[in-house]
Design an enzyme around this catalytic site. Sequence first.
Site, PDB file in Angstrom:
ATOM      1  N   TYR A  69     -76.457 -88.719 -17.866  1.00 30.96           N
ATOM      2  CA  TYR A  69     -78.203 -89.174 -17.754  1.00 30.96           C
ATOM      3  C   TYR A  69     -78.946 -88.321 -18.926  1.00 30.96           C
ATOM      4  O   TYR A  69     -79.472 -88.531 -19.988  1.00 30.96           O
ATOM      5  CB  TYR A  69     -78.608 -89.059 -16.414  1.00 30.96           C
ATOM      6  CG  TYR A  69     -80.328 -89.494 -16.818  1.00 30.96           C
ATOM      7  CD1 TYR A  69     -80.363 -90.814 -16.534  1.00 30.96           C
ATOM      8  CD2 TYR A  69     -81.471 -88.465 -15.974  1.00 30.96           C
ATOM      9  CE1 TYR A  69     -81.946 -91.391 -16.213  1.00 30.96           C
ATOM     10  CE2 TYR A  69     -82.287 -89.017 -16.078  1.00 30.96           C
ATOM     11  CZ  TYR A  69     -83.245 -90.537 -16.469  1.00 30.96           C
ATOM     12  OH  TYR A  69     -83.905 -90.861 -16.100  1.00 30.96           O
TER      13      TYR A  69
ATOM     14  N   GLU B 296     -77.648 -86.370 -21.289  1.00 30.94           N
ATOM     15  CA  GLU B 296     -77.263 -86.458 -23.278  1.00 30.94           C
ATOM     16  C   GLU B 296     -77.480 -88.824 -23.545  1.00 30.94           C
ATOM     17  O   GLU B 296     -77.776 -87.977 -23.974  1.00 30.94           O
ATOM     18  CB  GLU B 296     -75.654 -86.309 -23.153  1.00 30.94           C
ATOM     19  CG  GLU B 296     -75.568 -84.666 -22.894  1.00 30.94           C
ATOM     20  CD  GLU B 296     -76.020 -83.672 -23.911  1.00 30.94           C
ATOM     21  OE1 GLU B 296     -77.155 -83.546 -24.539  1.00 30.94           O
ATOM     22  OE2 GLU B 296     -75.422 -82.388 -24.118  1.00 30.94           O
TER      23      GLU B 296
ATOM     24  N   ASN C 132     -91.222 -86.490 -13.215  1.00 31.46           N
ATOM     25  CA  ASN C 132     -90.926 -86.818 -11.813  1.00 31.46           C
ATOM     26  C   ASN C 132     -92.204 -87.258 -10.916  1.00 31.46           C
ATOM     27  O   ASN C 132     -92.852 -87.017 -11.557  1.00 31.46           O
ATOM     28  CB  ASN C 132     -90.614 -85.509 -10.231  1.00 31.46           C
ATOM     29  CG  ASN C 132     -88.898 -84.821 -11.019  1.00 31.46           C
ATOM     30  OD1 ASN C 132     -89.588 -84.360 -11.744  1.00 31.46           O
ATOM     31  ND2 ASN C 132     -88.611 -84.974  -9.577  1.00 31.46           N
TER      32      ASN C 132
ATOM     33  N   PHE D  23     -87.568 -86.294   1.791  1.00 34.68           N
ATOM     34  CA  PHE D  23     -88.805 -85.936   2.724  1.00 34.68           C
ATOM     35  C   PHE D  23     -89.445 -86.915   3.216  1.00 34.68           C
ATOM     36  O   PHE D  23     -89.050 -86.954   4.553  1.00 34.68           O
ATOM     37  CB  PHE D  23     -88.750 -84.561   2.446  1.00 34.68           C
ATOM     38  CG  PHE D  23     -88.060 -83.559   1.709  1.00 34.68           C
ATOM     39  CD1 PHE D  23     -86.865 -83.802   1.848  1.00 34.68           C
ATOM     40  CD2 PHE D  23     -88.599 -83.015   0.478  1.00 34.68           C
ATOM     41  CE1 PHE D  23     -85.847 -82.086   1.598  1.00 34.68           C
ATOM     42  CE2 PHE D  23     -87.883 -81.600   0.341  1.00 34.68           C
ATOM     43  CZ  PHE D  23     -86.858 -81.242   0.838  1.00 34.68           C
TER      44      PHE D  23
ATOM     45  N   GLN E 272     -86.496 -73.786  -5.822  1.00 35.99           N
ATOM     46  CA  GLN E 272     -86.877 -74.913  -7.438  1.00 35.99           C
ATOM     47  C   GLN E 272     -88.278 -75.388  -7.845  1.00 35.99           C
ATOM     48  O   GLN E 272     -88.612 -76.024  -5.677  1.00 35.99           O
ATOM     49  CB  GLN E 272     -85.219 -75.357  -7.498  1.00 35.99           C
ATOM     50  CG  GLN E 272     -85.553 -76.455  -6.520  1.00 35.99           C
ATOM     51  CD  GLN E 272     -84.986 -76.135  -5.033  1.00 35.99           C
ATOM     52  OE1 GLN E 272     -84.670 -75.351  -4.957  1.00 35.99           O
ATOM     53  NE2 GLN E 272     -83.664 -77.723  -4.922  1.00 35.99           N
ATOM     54  N   THR E 273     -88.609 -75.239  -8.767  1.00 37.55           N
ATOM     55  CA  THR E 273     -90.036 -76.348  -8.344  1.00 37.55           C
ATOM     56  C   THR E 273     -90.029 -77.748  -8.559  1.00 37.55           C
ATOM     57  O   THR E 273     -88.999 -78.037  -9.909  1.00 37.55           O
ATOM     58  CB  THR E 273     -90.892 -75.098  -9.040  1.00 37.55           C
ATOM     59  OG1 THR E 273     -90.551 -75.102 -10.621  1.00 37.55           O
ATOM     60  CG2 THR E 273     -90.977 -74.198  -8.463  1.00 37.55           C
TER      61      THR E 273
ATOM     62  N   ASP F 251     -79.042 -78.359 -10.726  1.00 37.56           N
ATOM     63  CA  ASP F 251     -79.959 -78.479 -10.274  1.00 37.56           C
ATOM     64  C   ASP F 251     -80.785 -77.353 -11.593  1.00 37.56           C
ATOM     65  O   ASP F 251     -81.230 -76.339 -11.165  1.00 37.56           O
ATOM     66  CB  ASP F 251     -79.908 -78.154  -9.134  1.00 37.56           C
ATOM     67  CG  ASP F 251     -80.756 -78.900  -8.358  1.00 37.56           C
ATOM     68  OD1 ASP F 251     -80.347 -80.008  -7.917  1.00 37.56           O
ATOM     69  OD2 ASP F 251     -82.251 -78.914  -8.319  1.00 37.56           O
TER      70      ASP F 251
HETATM   71  N1  UDP Z   1     -84.234 -82.056  -3.259  1.00 39.35           N
HETATM   72  C1  UDP Z   1     -83.569 -81.228  -2.058  1.00 39.35           C
HETATM   73  N2  UDP Z   1     -83.433 -81.654  -0.398  1.00 39.35           N
HETATM   74  C2  UDP Z   1     -83.266 -83.103  -1.243  1.00 39.35           C
HETATM   75  C3  UDP Z   1     -83.230 -84.307  -1.901  1.00 39.35           C
HETATM   76  C4  UDP Z   1     -83.577 -83.758  -2.976  1.00 39.35           C
HETATM   77  O1  UDP Z   1     -83.526 -80.090  -1.818  1.00 39.35           O
HETATM   78  O2  UDP Z   1     -83.171 -84.128   0.031  1.00 39.35           O
HETATM   79  C5  UDP Z   1     -83.934 -80.838  -4.403  1.00 39.35           C
HETATM   80  C6  UDP Z   1     -83.289 -81.470  -5.767  1.00 39.35           C
HETATM   81  O3  UDP Z   1     -82.158 -80.293  -5.447  1.00 39.35           O
HETATM   82  C7  UDP Z   1     -84.042 -80.889  -6.744  1.00 39.35           C
HETATM   83  C8  UDP Z   1     -85.215 -81.210  -6.334  1.00 39.35           C
HETATM   84  O4  UDP Z   1     -85.217 -81.426  -4.807  1.00 39.35           O
HETATM   85  O5  UDP Z   1     -83.866 -79.372  -6.074  1.00 39.35           O
HETATM   86  C9  UDP Z   1     -85.670 -82.759  -6.979  1.00 39.35           C
HETATM   87  O6  UDP Z   1     -84.608 -83.247  -6.829  1.00 39.35           O
HETATM   88  P1  UDP Z   1     -85.171 -85.251  -7.164  1.00 39.35           P
HETATM   89  O7  UDP Z   1     -83.850 -85.316  -6.946  1.00 39.35           O
HETATM   90  O8  UDP Z   1     -85.576 -85.716  -6.657  1.00 39.35           O
HETATM   91  O9  UDP Z   1     -84.709 -85.508  -8.401  1.00 39.35           O
HETATM   92  P2  UDP Z   1     -85.273 -84.723  -9.967  1.00 39.35           P
HETATM   93  O10 UDP Z   1     -86.067 -83.411 -10.724  1.00 39.35           O
HETATM   94  O11 UDP Z   1     -83.376 -83.224  -9.395  1.00 39.35           O
HETATM   95  O12 UDP Z   1     -83.970 -84.980 -11.075  1.00 39.35           O
END
Ligand code: UDP
Length: 317
Positions: A148, A150, A177, A194, A212-213, A276
């Site tokens: 995705y 690259e 996001n 969630f 992580q943010t 991640d």
């Molecule tokens: N994440 C999480 N629990 C979940 C799904 C995602 O903690 O059930 C975390 C994931 O590891 C990442 C963040 O939430 O750090 C955002 O994940 P997402 O798949 O929504 O999008 P990304 O920004 O990683 O493409």
Amino acid sequence: MLLRKSTVLVTGGGGFIGSHLCEKLLNDGHDVICVDNFYTGSKNNIRHLISSPGFELIRHDITWPLYLEADAIYNLACPASPIHYQRDPIQTAKTSVIGAINMLGMAKRLKIPILQSSTSEVYGDPKVHPQTEEYWGNVNPIGPRSCYDEGKRCAETLFFDYHRQLGINIKVVRIFNTYGPRMQPDDGRVVSNFIVQALKNEDITIYGNGSQTRSFCFIDDLIEGLVKMMDTPPGVTGPINLGNPGEFSVKQLAEMIVELTGSKSKIVYHPLPQDDPVQRKPNISKAIEILDWKPSVQLKEGLEKTIEYFRELLAHL
Ligand code: UDP
């Protein structure tokens, strides 16, 4: 700049973002050709548009050539959630790269503007924070996210080469996001996961320790940004970040969703997926200056609307 009634092609028009865009363009008086192969898009997203006289639907995979007449192209087609784009990584890379070549070819033949939905993933696991468009990113070329990341980076390269070499009117936006109604309940993204878990009173699955943010943009704000970008004069190429600079840890998001849903769910911790990104937040100075755009929906308000959507959806499943 789109004329008052244009014919606009939206690839990935059956997806989460694409379907909202099709709806907006129809409401603005344009005719819309929606192209989707429904790999991750859904007919349910556009069912309400099918009867509109200005709406046409074509089931097609953009890795194959396509010959149509249109006045502008929004190239949105590509699976975008990590579990979806990693399911068939070769096809993900093909969609980004060959899909871009096919759509750029159409823009070249028709001499029309083309907008590329690029992504904050081009910054990889960023070492510059917040991310400005000048930052070249920190991307693993051989990891599970690379198809995705690259793929989208190569698509940007193609867009800029078609612009420099052939004078194509390109518009590149990097989407951070985004969340809102019509996200799929099972697309694995953090907001949808969630909310669905909270509404079912199931465990909320935080990957890693939740520090992580991410920065979450409500869909209506994003759509406005996309349309404003298409409306810029030729020569405004981007890339321009589109996202909400409000930054939240995944743990904060989980707690907020538990509170807003009044859920009995408890938070559990799972291993962090490979590569991640640790932090993500857009610098949107360019969008503010060039597009006169900034998001207006706060996370709490956007989550409330999204929770409502999922509540309805789950009630009818
Ligand atoms: N994440 C999480 N629990 C979940 C799904 C995602 O903690 O059930 C975390 C994931 O590891 C990442 C963040 O939430 O750090 C955002 O994940 P997402 O798949 O929504 O999008 P990304 O920004 O990683 O493409």
